[in-house]
Design an enzyme around this catalytic site. Structure first.
Site, PDB file in Angstrom:
ATOM      1  N   GLU A 208      41.423  30.161  48.429  1.00 39.13           N
ATOM      2  CA  GLU A 208      40.894  31.377  47.808  1.00 39.13           C
ATOM      3  C   GLU A 208      39.527  31.686  48.381  1.00 39.13           C
ATOM      4  OE1 GLU A 208      38.752  33.927  44.841  1.00 39.13           O
ATOM      5  OE2 GLU A 208      38.192  32.010  45.671  1.00 39.13           O
ATOM      6  N   GLU A 209      38.719  30.653  48.555  1.00 42.01           N
ATOM      7  CA  GLU A 209      37.337  30.849  49.006  1.00 42.01           C
ATOM      8  C   GLU A 209      37.268  31.344  50.448  1.00 42.01           C
ATOM      9  OE1 GLU A 209      35.174  30.975  46.918  1.00 42.01           O
ATOM     10  OE2 GLU A 209      35.431  29.509  45.324  1.00 42.01           O
TER      11      GLU A 209
END
Ligand code: NAG
Ligand code: NAG
Ligand code: NAG
Ligand code: NAG
Ligand code: NAG
Ligand code: NAG
Ligand code: NAG
Ligand code: NAG
Ligand code: NAG
Length: 527
Positions: free
Chosen positions: A310-311
């Site tokens: 996600e990051e």
């Protein structure tokens, strides 16, 4: 766009089940003996102690590694994935699978650039190769979008190119084809310039490429046009690696497999810290509710998803949605996302699915999901507010294919207002999470009260929608709508990669940077 996908070496789309010794009729008999899931029944089982234990486990994984983090693909992250896989498999209630994927990710980058020995403010373009070059600068004609813009004298020299019209990557490739040893792209609006060249392709090699401000660009052009020779010294350093990682998926074996409630959180952290609020809180909130749900039977199926990467730009969730077949996507009636639900200086924010606060509405059903959480907080006697539904977390890909979405959020680096301090307590003028993307995002700094309340929110939603989607005005023009054309999804997958590799620091400030949420801003990363 689609072509670049080829060189991402995406892992096989097939997922694999690693279950189950007790499949079939026995499991079903067990299932039917259980009571029906309900909001109340599930909320009742949520215990602060188990949330804290889970968070501590994740912190331990991070702190046992040199990097003290759970970055996608790292040991700390792999341990997180294994932990989830084991905890969920034990329940013998879910079909638990790991979904592997990989992506070429730039892990670090750095550049220096001097003009006649004078240090310039510069940054490396993402995906630029490493290199050193010292040579006169040669001005490229026009905007450098045509091969004919690159003069013959460029061979062995550094190209000075204006920003504009075509992609940064195209300029770097053209400079290389003309024999340049490096490229400097100067801004066409005031200020410094950085961005991404895009994922490299073997037949489109880049030269070391850096950005320069409009002002510095104009000054050097004036000198060269005045007849001077200007020597540039350029050095770039970048590490670009293929990262292999897994999403974790757990779908109830019981319940109507054609009507699925999906619930997600991201399993990875940034490099700077253990990621216990971001998003250990979501990881543990989901796990707690998944464990509790195993005591009940449901009418619909529930699928929990822990997304990796996600990051790095919503990579895992994008991969998941982009590789879902149209019929499979159509079975997911709603998606709920929980990313940061225990911020130390929290507010209770709900994704603005009805667009009433930020004028960005979600697909049909999203408004009702927002109202669901409004009712939830109201019943608890708590205040709530809205947070922009801008696609800056893992619900983004679900929005893109028209799946009703919702969820809650307790704030990142945004600053709490006076009004919010009156509504939620805490400190005005201070970020919701001062440790956002930092080493201090650990167990000590969780707001346990918000953690418990929001996990009860997950429990309430799962208890409700695992029984019926009634009350959500879903768009019933189903299959065609849900399955976005493969090319569009592939484009999104690619775009996410580009976005990640924009600016390793600023891309992480996704929540507060409104500009970053707009499509046009994304486009400026590579053009
Ligand atoms: C983490 O798991 C991935 C995928 O299985 C693997 O390729 C990678 O080497 C692992 N990383 C570490 C540090 O063990
Ligand atoms: C388990 O899930 C995987 C993918 O999520 C699917 O391919 C498989 O058919 C499922 N197995 C069962 C027994 O439902
Ligand atoms: C650039 O120069 C530095 C310092 O001399 C050196 O360490 C580095 O390896 C060089 N980079 C490349 C790609 O040759
Ligand atoms: C990249 O450019 C943006 C917008 O001009 C700026 O805010 C940011 O600080 C720059 N980042 C770097 C690393 O220079
Ligand atoms: C840029 O300069 C800094 C400070 O001198 C140095 O630490 C860094 O390694 C240099 N980076 C490159 C790519 O040359
Ligand atoms: C809301 O967004 C729509 C569509 O983008 C726009 O036409 C409208 O003017 C906006 N309304 C407000 C109040 O900003
Ligand atoms: C809700 O907000 C109001 C101020 O708008 C405040 O007076 C009240 O105490 C808050 N309620 C709770 C439970 O914090
Ligand atoms: C957690 O972060 C705080 C900084 O806010 C730090 O003082 C503390 O040592 C950290 N805890 C551990 C166990 O490292
Ligand atoms: C429902 O889906 C259909 C088919 O894609 C689409 O044309 C329509 O605009 C959608 N309705 C709403 C309210 O989004």
């Amino acid at each position: 766009m689609f072509r670049q996908l080829g060189i991402l070496a995406l892992a096989a789309t097939a997922t694999f089940a690693q279950d189950v010794d007790n499949e079939g009729a026995d499991v079903h008999a067990e299932f039917w003996k259980k009571p029906w899931a309900s909001s109340k029944g599930l909320q009742h089982l949520v215990k602060e102690k188990s949330l804290l234990d889970c968070a501590q486990t994740l912190e331990d994984f991070a702190y046992a590694t040199e990097g003290r983090n759970r970055l996608a693909g790292s040991k700390g992250h792999n341990d997180t994935v294994d932990f989830l896989y084991k905890e969920l498999s034990k329940l013998n209630y879910y079909n638990v699978t790991l979904q592997p994927w990989s992506a070429l990710i730039q892990e670090s980058g750095d550049a220096n650039f001097t003009l006649d020995g004078e240090k310039q403010s510069t940054s490396i373009f993402s995906y630029s190769p490493s290199g050193n070059a010292t040579s006169p600068l040669v001005i490229v004609d026009n905007l450098g979008c045509e091969a004919s813009d690159y003069p013959a004298e460029l061979s062995g020299k550094i190209a000075l190119i204006s920003r504009g019209e075509c992609e940064f990557g195209a300029k770097s490739v053209s400079a290389g084809l003309a024999g340049a040893v490096g490229a400097v792209i100067y801004n066409n609006v005031p200020g410094d310039l950085n961005g991404t060249l895009g994922v490299p392709s073997p037949d489109r090699p880049y030269v070391p490429t850096v950005g320069l401000s409009q002002e510095a660009g104009a000054a050097v052009i004036a000198k060269i046009q005045g007849g001077a020779e200007v020597i540039g010294e350029l050095s770039t350093y970048s590490v670009i690696k293929e990262t292999f990682t897994n999403n974790v998926l757990a779908t109830t074996k019981g319940g109507d497999q054609d009507n699925i409630l999906a619930v997600g959180a991201h399993s990875d952290s940034v490099a700077e810290g253990p990621g216990i609020n971001d998003d250990g809180s979501g990881i543990c909130g989901l796990l707690e509710v998944a464990k509790d749900l195993a005591r009940f039977k449901t009418k619909n199926a529930v699928r929990f998803g822990w997304w990796s990467g996600e990051e790095e730009g919503l990579l895992g969730s994008t991969y998941y949605v982009a590789t879902l077949s149209e019929p499979e996507a159509a079975k997911i009636k709603a998606y709920l996302n929980f990313d940061m639900i225990a911020s130390p200086n929290y507010y209770y924010a709900i994704y603005d699915g009805d667009g009433s606060t930020f004028n960005l509405t979600g697909p049909p059903g999203s408004a009702e999901l927002e109202h669901f959480f409004e009712d939830f907080y109201t019943k608890k006697g708590l205040n709530f507010t809205a947070t922009e539904f801008d696609g800056r977390s893992d619900y983004g890909p679900f929005l893109d294919v028209g799946i009703a979405s919702g969820g809650t959020f307790t704030g990142a680096e945004g600053i709490k207002t006076e009004e919010e301090a009156a509504q939620f307590g805490g400190e005005a003028g201070v970020p919701y999470d001062v440790n956002y993307h930092q080493a201090g995002d650990n167990v000590t700094n969780l707001a346990l009260d918000a953690f418990e309340v929001n996990t009860k929110g997950i429990a309430a939603a799962v208890g409700t929608y695992s029984i019926s989607f009634e009350g959500l005005n879903l768009n019933t023009t189903t299959v065609a709508r849900r399955g976005a054309p493969a090319a569009r999804l592939a484009k999104r997958w690619n775009k996410q990669l580009l976005k990640r590799n924009f600016d390793l620091q600023t891309a992480r400030r996704r929540y507060a940077d409104k500009k970053c949420g707009s499509k046009s801003h994304d486009y400026h990363l590579y053009k």
